[in-house]
Motif scaffolding. Structure first.
Motif, short mmCIF file in Angstrom:
data_model
loop_
_atom_site.label_atom_id
_atom_site.label_comp_id
_atom_site.label_asym_id
_atom_site.label_seq_id
_atom_site.Cartn_x
_atom_site.Cartn_y
_atom_site.Cartn_z
N ALA A 144 0.84 -1.21 0.00
CA ALA A 144 0.00 0.00 0.00
C ALA A 144 0.87 1.25 0.00
O ALA A 144 0.58 2.24 -0.68
N THR A 145 1.97 1.21 0.76
CA THR A 145 2.87 2.36 0.83
C THR A 145 3.51 2.62 -0.53
O THR A 145 3.57 3.77 -0.99
N GLU A 146 3.94 1.55 -1.19
CA GLU A 146 4.59 1.72 -2.50
C GLU A 146 3.63 2.29 -3.54
O GLU A 146 3.98 3.19 -4.30
N VAL A 147 2.42 1.76 -3.57
CA VAL A 147 1.48 2.23 -4.59
C VAL A 147 1.05 3.66 -4.27
O VAL A 147 0.85 4.49 -5.17
N ALA A 148 0.96 3.99 -2.99
CA ALA A 148 0.59 5.36 -2.61
C ALA A 148 1.67 6.35 -3.02
O ALA A 148 1.38 7.49 -3.39
N ARG A 149 2.92 5.92 -2.96
CA ARG A 149 4.01 6.82 -3.38
C ARG A 149 3.90 7.14 -4.87
O ARG A 149 4.09 8.29 -5.28
N VAL A 150 3.60 6.13 -5.67
CA VAL A 150 3.41 6.37 -7.11
C VAL A 150 2.25 7.35 -7.31
O VAL A 150 2.33 8.30 -8.10
N ALA A 151 1.17 7.13 -6.57
CA ALA A 151 -0.02 7.99 -6.71
C ALA A 151 0.29 9.43 -6.29
O ALA A 151 -0.15 10.39 -6.94
N CYS A 152 1.05 9.59 -5.21
CA CYS A 152 1.39 10.95 -4.74
C CYS A 152 2.30 11.66 -5.75
O CYS A 152 2.10 12.84 -6.03
N ASP A 153 3.29 10.95 -6.29
CA ASP A 153 4.17 11.57 -7.29
C ASP A 153 3.36 12.03 -8.49
O ASP A 153 3.60 13.10 -9.04
N LEU A 154 2.41 11.22 -8.88
CA LEU A 154 1.57 11.57 -10.02
C LEU A 154 0.69 12.77 -9.68
O LEU A 154 0.58 13.71 -10.47
N ALA A 155 0.08 12.76 -8.50
CA ALA A 155 -0.77 13.88 -8.09
C ALA A 155 0.04 15.18 -8.06
O ALA A 155 -0.45 16.24 -8.46
N ALA A 156 1.29 15.08 -7.60
CA ALA A 156 2.13 16.28 -7.53
C ALA A 156 2.39 16.87 -8.91
O ALA A 156 2.55 18.08 -9.05
N ARG A 157 2.41 16.02 -9.94
CA ARG A 157 2.61 16.52 -11.31
C ARG A 157 1.29 16.97 -11.94
O ARG A 157 1.28 17.51 -13.04
N ARG A 158 0.17 16.70 -11.27
CA ARG A 158 -1.14 17.08 -11.79
C ARG A 158 -1.74 18.17 -10.91
O ARG A 158 -1.12 19.19 -10.69
N ARG A 159 -2.95 17.96 -10.37
CA ARG A 159 -3.59 19.01 -9.62
C ARG A 159 -3.38 18.89 -8.10
O ARG A 159 -4.02 19.58 -7.31
N GLY A 160 -2.52 17.95 -7.69
CA GLY A 160 -2.13 17.86 -6.27
C GLY A 160 -3.17 17.25 -5.36
O GLY A 160 -3.11 17.43 -4.14
N LYS A 161 -4.13 16.50 -5.92
CA LYS A 161 -5.17 15.93 -5.07
C LYS A 161 -5.17 14.41 -5.15
O LYS A 161 -5.19 13.83 -6.24
N LEU A 162 -5.14 13.77 -3.99
CA LEU A 162 -5.18 12.31 -3.95
C LEU A 162 -6.42 11.85 -3.19
O LEU A 162 -6.72 12.37 -2.10
N THR A 163 -7.16 10.91 -3.75
CA THR A 163 -8.30 10.32 -3.05
C THR A 163 -8.04 8.83 -2.83
O THR A 163 -7.74 8.11 -3.78
N VAL A 164 -8.11 8.41 -1.58
CA VAL A 164 -7.93 6.99 -1.25
C VAL A 164 -9.32 6.36 -1.20
O VAL A 164 -10.17 6.75 -0.40
N ALA A 165 -9.56 5.41 -2.11
CA ALA A 165 -10.88 4.76 -2.16
C ALA A 165 -10.78 3.38 -1.53
O ALA A 165 -9.85 2.63 -1.80
N HIS A 166 -11.74 3.04 -0.66
CA HIS A 166 -11.64 1.80 0.10
C HIS A 166 -13.01 1.40 0.62
O HIS A 166 -14.01 2.10 0.39
N LYS A 167 -13.06 0.32 1.35
CA LYS A 167 -14.29 -0.12 1.97
C LYS A 167 -13.92 -0.56 3.40
O LYS A 167 -14.22 -1.67 3.82
N ALA A 168 -13.23 0.33 4.09
CA ALA A 168 -12.74 -0.01 5.43
C ALA A 168 -13.89 -0.09 6.44
O ALA A 168 -13.70 -0.61 7.54
N ASN A 169 -15.07 0.39 6.03
CA ASN A 169 -16.22 0.25 6.94
C ASN A 169 -16.66 -1.21 7.07
O ASN A 169 -17.12 -1.64 8.12
#
Ligand code: ATP
Length: 360
Positions: free
Chosen positions: A166-191
């Motif tokens: 999860a940490t590795e994939v989140a890093r890829v997502a954050c790097d990508l968000a930083a090159r775009r509009r800077g927004k990351l949404t974590v989608a899950h079903k932790a409920n």
């Protein structure tokens, strides 16, 4: 110390099954055109996987093919059709999963953008899907499968969630968000899956919290399905586990240009693999009707990754030229029938290559 940028790369290619050979031919031709225009030398390394490899080497991914891909900067992966495989091979880990796992391509990056001129709310987002575990029972265990059937009437499907993945994939997502509009949404079903999806969510949010370039929020997967239809403009980069990412990215593909036009790239630390979001579409094989835009866009994403991550000169330029040309061709309705046009696979590929050449 002066460093000369290398202006060459080695690209692997497996044509694939079903519509694969037709669409990957077009991708290769378009990459060659863009590379020539960007003064980038591309050396192609063709490998044999899938059905032909089962027949010749009794393996879906024979060792020589794996080693050949290892010598490349990245590769284009055609679609496989496990329906063609002998029965005893149908249940095994398919060629795509085998490569994702063995080269640790832990993130699958799938962009979706509404065509320009679309009325109403528009979508311009990227789904980053965890690629190595979750509910994909064929790859989430070292030995055995994550699915078991103790009796004829009882089946267990085990999902695997690790903080590391999860940490590795989140890093890829954050790097990508930083090159775009800077927004990351974590989608899950932790409920409903507070341990597994909870760990996934918490690990992703922790990466985002430590990254000042990115603002993060979270959403439940069911709410996301509605929100993608009702307010797509609210999303920039989304990160989610494997199965959810597979489903949601088909939805976003169909809400934009359709499955045939959706590109994707699988990335790890050292390698990347371009792969269209769609499968082998056996119903369209050998009819010159398959849309090559998905695999062509995927190839552009691969070149962009190679340029950015490996510092290969000309690769990012070639990638932008391909994306721009593919977009222009789609906007001019020079498309296959799945996108409302009247052209064949080869004509669409040729139109894209011609545009690249004429920009010179
Ligand atoms: P997989 O499970 O391997 O991803 P799938 O079951 O999702 O495959 P696809 O092979 O992706 O199925 O195709 C589903 C249908 O979508 C096809 O039968 C075809 O009609 C259409 N389709 C998929 N890819 C394309 C394409 N590149 N061009 C045109 N139509 C396509």
């Amino acid at each position: 110390v002066s460093r000369t940028m290398r202006r060459e790369c080695r690209l692997g290619i497996w044509p694939g099954e079903g519509i694969g050979p037709e669409i990957t031919d077009q991708a290769r031709m378009v990459v060659d055109a863009a590379a020539a225009a960007a003064d980038l030398a591309v050396e192609w390394v063709e490998v044999v996987l899938g059905k032909a490899a089962i027949e010749s080497d009794a393996s879906m991914v024979p060792e020589p093919a794996r080693a050949a891909l290892e010598s490349c900067d990245g590769w284009i992966m055609g679609p496989y059709d496990s329906g063609l495989y002998p029965d005893e091979w149908k249940q095994g880990r398919n060629p795509s999963a085998t490569l994702r796992k063995s080269f640790r391509l832990f993130a699958n990056v799938r962009p979706s953008r509404s065509p320009s001129g679309d009325e109403g709310s528009t979508m311009d987002l990227v789904i980053v899907r965890e690629n190595t575990e979750g509910f994909y029972a064929d790859r989430n265990m070292v030995v055995g499968s994550g699915e078991l059937m103790p009796t004829e009437d009882l089946a267990l499907s085990v999902g695997v969630f690790t903080r590391a993945a999860a940490t590795e994939v989140a890093r890829v997502a954050c790097d990508l968000a930083a090159r775009r509009r800077g927004k990351l949404t974590v989608a899950h079903k932790a409920n409903v899956l507070p341990l597994g999806m909870g760990l996934f969510r918490d690990s992703c949010l922790a990466v985002a919290a430590a990254d000042s370039r990115v603002a993060a929020d979270e959403i439940h997967l069911d709410a996301l399905a509605s929100a993608l239809v009702e307010r797509p403009q609210d999303f920039d980069v989304l990160v989610m586990e494997n199965l959810a990412g597979d489903v949601m990215s088909n939805l976003t593909a169909s809400l934009t240009g359709g499955l045939g036009a959706a590109g994707s790239v699988n990335v790890g630390h050292e390698y990347a693999m371009a792969q269209a979001s769609h499968g082998s579409a056996p119903d369209l094989a050998d009819t010159d009707q398959a849309n090559p835009v998905g695999i062509i866009s995927s190839s552009a994403m691969l070149l962009d990754w190679i340029g950015r991550t490996k510092g290969v000169g000309g690769a990012q330029e070639a990638a932008s030229a391909i994306s721009a040309a593919a977009e222009a061709v789609v906007e001019s309705r020079l498309t296959t029938t799945d996108m409302g046009g009247q052209l064949g696979t080869r004509e669409v590929g040729q139109k894209i290559a011609d545009r690249i050449k004429n920009r010179r």
